[in-house]
Design a protein around this motif. Structure first.
Motif, PDB file in Angstrom:
ATOM      1  N   TYR A 173       0.829  -1.205   0.000  1.00  0.00           N
ATOM      2  CA  TYR A 173       0.000   0.000   0.000  1.00  0.00           C
ATOM      3  C   TYR A 173       0.867   1.260   0.000  1.00  0.00           C
ATOM      4  CZ  TYR A 173      -4.146  -2.848   0.962  1.00  0.00           C
ATOM      5  OH  TYR A 173      -5.176  -3.756   0.880  1.00  0.00           O
ATOM      6  N   SER A 174       1.983   1.202   0.698  1.00  0.00           N
ATOM      7  CA  SER A 174       2.883   2.354   0.727  1.00  0.00           C
ATOM      8  C   SER A 174       3.466   2.619  -0.658  1.00  0.00           C
ATOM      9  CB  SER A 174       4.006   2.107   1.735  1.00  0.00           C
ATOM     10  OG  SER A 174       4.950   3.158   1.708  1.00  0.00           O
ATOM     11  N   ASP A 175       3.916   1.563  -1.328  1.00  0.00           N
ATOM     12  CA  ASP A 175       4.509   1.715  -2.663  1.00  0.00           C
ATOM     13  C   ASP A 175       3.501   2.240  -3.678  1.00  0.00           C
ATOM     14  OD1 ASP A 175       6.872   0.767  -1.642  1.00  0.00           O
ATOM     15  OD2 ASP A 175       6.592  -1.290  -2.374  1.00  0.00           O
ATOM     16  N   ASN A 176       2.200   2.000  -3.422  1.00  0.00           N
ATOM     17  CA  ASN A 176       1.161   2.454  -4.344  1.00  0.00           C
ATOM     18  C   ASN A 176       0.509   3.763  -3.901  1.00  0.00           C
ATOM     19  OD1 ASN A 176       0.437   0.259  -6.589  1.00  0.00           O
ATOM     20  ND2 ASN A 176       1.100  -0.824  -4.742  1.00  0.00           N
ATOM     21  N   GLY A 177       1.137   4.420  -2.925  1.00  0.00           N
ATOM     22  CA  GLY A 177       0.668   5.733  -2.509  1.00  0.00           C
ATOM     23  C   GLY A 177      -0.553   5.733  -1.623  1.00  0.00           C
ATOM     24  N   LEU A 178      -0.930   4.564  -1.094  1.00  0.00           N
ATOM     25  CA  LEU A 178      -2.133   4.481  -0.268  1.00  0.00           C
ATOM     26  C   LEU A 178      -1.827   4.618   1.223  1.00  0.00           C
ATOM     27  CD1 LEU A 178      -3.746   1.533  -2.216  1.00  0.00           C
ATOM     28  CD2 LEU A 178      -4.708   3.816  -2.048  1.00  0.00           C
TER      29      LEU A 178
ATOM     30  N   LEU B  63      -8.639   0.025  -5.909  1.00  0.00           N
ATOM     31  CA  LEU B  63      -7.586   0.786  -5.236  1.00  0.00           C
ATOM     32  C   LEU B  63      -7.542   2.236  -5.707  1.00  0.00           C
ATOM     33  CD1 LEU B  63      -4.628  -1.772  -5.057  1.00  0.00           C
ATOM     34  CD2 LEU B  63      -6.294  -1.171  -3.293  1.00  0.00           C
ATOM     35  N   GLY B  64      -7.843   2.468  -6.994  1.00  0.00           N
ATOM     36  CA  GLY B  64      -7.834   3.838  -7.497  1.00  0.00           C
ATOM     37  C   GLY B  64      -8.857   4.712  -6.792  1.00  0.00           C
ATOM     38  N   GLU B  65     -10.049   4.173  -6.555  1.00  0.00           N
ATOM     39  CA  GLU B  65     -11.083   4.939  -5.861  1.00  0.00           C
ATOM     40  C   GLU B  65     -10.743   5.101  -4.383  1.00  0.00           C
ATOM     41  OE1 GLU B  65     -15.039   3.596  -6.572  1.00  0.00           O
ATOM     42  OE2 GLU B  65     -14.798   3.516  -8.751  1.00  0.00           O
ATOM     43  N   ILE B  66     -10.141   4.065  -3.792  1.00  0.00           N
ATOM     44  CA  ILE B  66      -9.722   4.179  -2.392  1.00  0.00           C
ATOM     45  C   ILE B  66      -8.704   5.305  -2.245  1.00  0.00           C
ATOM     46  CG2 ILE B  66      -8.471   3.019  -0.536  1.00  0.00           C
ATOM     47  CD1 ILE B  66      -9.704   0.398  -1.453  1.00  0.00           C
ATOM     48  N   LYS B  67      -7.766   5.357  -3.176  1.00  0.00           N
ATOM     49  CA  LYS B  67      -6.743   6.405  -3.117  1.00  0.00           C
ATOM     50  C   LYS B  67      -7.373   7.784  -3.225  1.00  0.00           C
ATOM     51  CE  LYS B  67      -2.290   7.708  -5.138  1.00  0.00           C
ATOM     52  NZ  LYS B  67      -1.281   7.395  -6.183  1.00  0.00           N
TER      53      LYS B  67
END
Length: 271
Positions: free
Chosen positions: A22-27, A63-67
């Protein structure tokens, strides 16, 4: 107070590798990163951020919407609209998955039909005309089907029955709240109705037919195989479905594997 990534993961109840993902994907960006070791540290205030991420993930949001939610801090109305769109998407996926499951079961059952010589193949034929005594009702529980026949027998003498009886199904409510059907017994053409029962004529019709050997608990498998065959062979359903109880010894129960039921569905060439 800063937490090492392992402590942070433990408090969230997830593996360290998940936090890193999640960290690597900016979340789940860390509060600080050690410039020398690259270790990630999280402040206590990031726990709420992580818990909200996991809640949104459990809802199945992409994940895009979560971000987008986590970064923008959407207000309740906007978040509600996003969830409503997500519910519509999930319902569509559920419908598609249900159809795929039905087809998979049907094809599996069709293979069973080919391998088991005791079960008849699916055929297209013209049904025979017959006069029936019947009771029609809308039931809210499948167990109510069996209770319709005692009502029918109160009006029809068994001596007047000339063939095996069964059920004719007209409608299954989309929400599962009721089934519209008839309990029927074939009788002589000159039979006079008495009591609750009525009498009518069933005219010949093109039907797709399959014979189910086994309990009523498994009869849906035969229906799935038959409906799949109809769709795959250039036909469409044009009328009700019929169940004729070839072998159905009383008392009628759902799990008797000795039952034999002929299923017919009215069909015509697909447009």
């Amino acid at each position: 107070m800063l937490l090492r990534i392992g402590e942070y993961a433990r408090l969230l109840g997830i593996p360290v590798r998940t936090v890193r993902f999640y960290s690597d994907n900016g979340l789940l960006p860390p509060t600080e990163v050690d410039p020398t070791s690259g270790y990630r540290y999280y402040g206590l205030e990031r726990l709420e951020h992580g818990r909200r991420l996991l809640t949104l993930k459990a809802l199945g949001l992409p994940l895009g919407e979560i971000k987008a939610v986590l970064e923008s801090g959407l207000d309740d109305d906007t978040f509600r609209a996003m969830l409503e769109r997500h519910v519509v998407r999930l319902e569509g996926e559920l419908h598609q998955t249900t159809e795929q499951l039905t087809r998979a079961r049907a094809h599996l059952h069709a293979l069973t039909l080919k391998q088991d010589p005791s079960m008849a193949d699916i055929t297209i034929t013209t049904s025979k005309p017959k006069t029936i005594a019947y009771i029609r009702d809308q039931i809210t529980d499948p167990s109510g089907i069996a209770r319709m026949f005692p009502r029918l027998f109160e009006s029809v003498d068994l001596a007047d029955v000339i063939d095996v009886g069964g059920n004719i199904y007209y409608e299954f409510a989309d929400d599962g709240s009721y089934i519209d059907l008839e309990a029927v017994m074939p009788v002589a053409d000159d039979y006079q109705a008495t009591g609750e029962a009525k009498v009518r004529r069933i005219e010949p019709a093109m039907v797709a037919t399959i014979t189910h050997h086994g309990s009523f608990n498994r009869i849906h498998e035969a229906y799935e195989a038959l409906l799949t065959w109809i769709a795959d062979n250039g036909y469409e359903v044009t009328g009700p479905s019929y169940e004729w109880n070839i072998v159905c010894t009383p008392p009628v129960v759902q799990d008797n594997e000795t039952y034999v039921t002929e299923i017919q569905i009215e069909v015509g060439p697909a447009n």
